[in-house]
Scaffold this active site. Structure first.
Site, PDB file in Angstrom:
ATOM      1  N   GLN A 146      59.626  31.615  15.096  1.00 57.97           N
ATOM      2  CA  GLN A 146      58.815  31.388  13.895  1.00 57.97           C
ATOM      3  C   GLN A 146      58.748  32.643  13.027  1.00 57.97           C
ATOM      4  O   GLN A 146      58.848  32.575  11.801  1.00 57.97           O
ATOM      5  CB  GLN A 146      57.392  30.976  14.288  1.00 57.97           C
ATOM      6  CG  GLN A 146      57.284  29.531  14.736  1.00 57.97           C
ATOM      7  CD  GLN A 146      55.837  29.105  14.848  1.00 57.97           C
ATOM      8  OE1 GLN A 146      54.979  29.869  15.289  1.00 57.97           O
ATOM      9  NE2 GLN A 146      55.543  27.892  14.456  1.00 57.97           N
TER      10      GLN A 146
ATOM     11  N   GLU B 240      47.124  39.064  20.901  1.00 61.70           N
ATOM     12  CA  GLU B 240      48.065  38.568  21.914  1.00 61.70           C
ATOM     13  C   GLU B 240      47.482  37.383  22.687  1.00 61.70           C
ATOM     14  O   GLU B 240      46.309  37.393  23.060  1.00 61.70           O
ATOM     15  CB  GLU B 240      48.365  39.719  22.885  1.00 61.70           C
ATOM     16  CG  GLU B 240      49.352  39.412  23.974  1.00 61.70           C
ATOM     17  CD  GLU B 240      50.784  39.288  23.448  1.00 61.70           C
ATOM     18  OE1 GLU B 240      51.160  40.059  22.557  1.00 61.70           O
ATOM     19  OE2 GLU B 240      51.516  38.410  23.945  1.00 61.70           O
TER      20      GLU B 240
ATOM     21  N   ARG C 152      46.858  34.192  21.855  1.00 68.35           N
ATOM     22  CA  ARG C 152      45.788  33.511  21.124  1.00 68.35           C
ATOM     23  C   ARG C 152      44.447  34.214  21.347  1.00 68.35           C
ATOM     24  O   ARG C 152      43.407  33.587  21.448  1.00 68.35           O
ATOM     25  CB  ARG C 152      45.710  32.019  21.502  1.00 68.35           C
ATOM     26  CG  ARG C 152      46.926  31.225  21.038  1.00 68.35           C
ATOM     27  CD  ARG C 152      46.691  29.726  21.073  1.00 68.35           C
ATOM     28  NE  ARG C 152      46.495  29.204  22.380  1.00 68.35           N
ATOM     29  CZ  ARG C 152      47.480  28.817  23.193  1.00 68.35           C
ATOM     30  NH1 ARG C 152      48.736  28.871  22.774  1.00 68.35           N
ATOM     31  NH2 ARG C 152      47.224  28.367  24.387  1.00 68.35           N
TER      32      ARG C 152
ATOM     33  N   ASP D  49      41.599  28.789  22.028  1.00 66.39           N
ATOM     34  CA  ASP D  49      42.110  29.640  20.957  1.00 66.39           C
ATOM     35  C   ASP D  49      40.982  30.524  20.436  1.00 66.39           C
ATOM     36  O   ASP D  49      40.024  30.035  19.863  1.00 66.39           O
ATOM     37  CB  ASP D  49      42.650  28.755  19.826  1.00 66.39           C
ATOM     38  CG  ASP D  49      43.488  29.536  18.823  1.00 66.39           C
ATOM     39  OD1 ASP D  49      43.294  30.768  18.725  1.00 66.39           O
ATOM     40  OD2 ASP D  49      44.326  28.923  18.157  1.00 66.39           O
TER      41      ASP D  49
ATOM     42  N   ARG E 167      41.412  33.115  18.309  1.00 65.69           N
ATOM     43  CA  ARG E 167      41.820  33.878  17.138  1.00 65.69           C
ATOM     44  C   ARG E 167      40.845  33.712  15.977  1.00 65.69           C
ATOM     45  O   ARG E 167      40.249  32.672  15.787  1.00 65.69           O
ATOM     46  CB  ARG E 167      43.218  33.439  16.678  1.00 65.69           C
ATOM     47  CG  ARG E 167      44.290  33.882  17.630  1.00 65.69           C
ATOM     48  CD  ARG E 167      45.629  33.351  17.223  1.00 65.69           C
ATOM     49  NE  ARG E 167      45.665  31.889  17.295  1.00 65.69           N
ATOM     50  CZ  ARG E 167      46.737  31.178  17.007  1.00 65.69           C
ATOM     51  NH1 ARG E 167      47.829  31.775  16.603  1.00 65.69           N
ATOM     52  NH2 ARG E 167      46.718  29.866  17.111  1.00 65.69           N
TER      53      ARG E 167
END
Ligand SMILES: [Zn+2]
Length: 216
Positions: free
Chosen positions: A82, A104, A106, A138, A140
């Site tokens: 990606q 790193e 998520r 997650d 993030r």
């Protein structure tokens, strides 16, 4: 180690732009700019190409660091591919921004990510493994990225992402967002990982469906 659900976009109180230089790469020629969160000291390397203007829709990727995928070319995820794809698109367009967010795994860190991989070796998927370790799926957050994009004079963003949370975070922050899909063709090694991202994290992955599974 949980996200502050009541106030998820408020922990970055601004970023400083500290250094920049030219960065020629195999995938294109960029400027690399170092930003740093004033609140946490977290560093954000950002690749920039072309003239950035608020009225011009601009390709943006907010890439979450994946040491195993980006550096070691791991086949457990699609992160490295990606990133390369995003750099190529920016180079072709002659304009764009790639923010490298050092969250790193998520957000759980490399050691815990390796622990999660060990659980995956026993049959758990990527989300189950994070939950087994006591983390949310997650962790993030994107608020410093929002500050960086604002400092770079952007308003209209063509976001290279399959993640609805990133799109919504930028929309909440006042950006006009168009999504640019960044799908890597699944193969037998990445299919289950990508299917989990689609089914459990809501990622927008058109190439992942049961028909593909039957073909693999
Ligand atoms: Zn990865």
């Amino acid at each position: 180690m949980t996200k502050d659900d009541g106030n998820p976009d408020q922990s970055c109180t601004g970023v400083e732009r500290l250094a920049e230089a030219n960065l020629p790469t195999e995938l294109g020629r960029f400027r690399i700019i170092a930003f740093k969160s004033i609140a946490t000291g977290e560093e954000f390397p950002v690749l920039v190409k072309g003239l950035l203007e608020p009225d011009t829709p601009t390709l943006v990727r907010i890439h979450s660091q994946c040491l195993t995928g980006d550096v070691f070319h791991s086949l457990k995820c699609d992160c490295g591919l990606q990133l390369e794809h995003a750099m190529k698109l920016v180079e072709e367009e002659g304009r764009g921004v790639i923010v490298y967010q050092q969250q790193e795994g998520r957000g759980i860190g490399i050691t815990n990510k390796i622990r999660a991989y060990a659980l995956q070796d026993t049959g758990q998927d990527t989300v189950e493994a994070n939950l087994s370790l006591g983390f949310e799926a997650d962790l993030r957050q994107y608020e410093c990225c929002v500050d960086i994009l604002k400092q770079l004079n952007l308003k209209r963003v063509r976001l290279m992402s399959n993640n609805p949370e990133k799109i919504e975070a930028l929309q909440r922050a006042g950006f006009e967002v168009e999504r640019v899909p960044i799908e890597i063709e699944p193969d037998e090694r990445t299919f289950e990982y990508l299917k989990t991202k689609k089914d459990k994290l809501g990622h927008l992955l058109e190439n992942i469906n049961d028909k593909d599974n039957a073909q693999l």
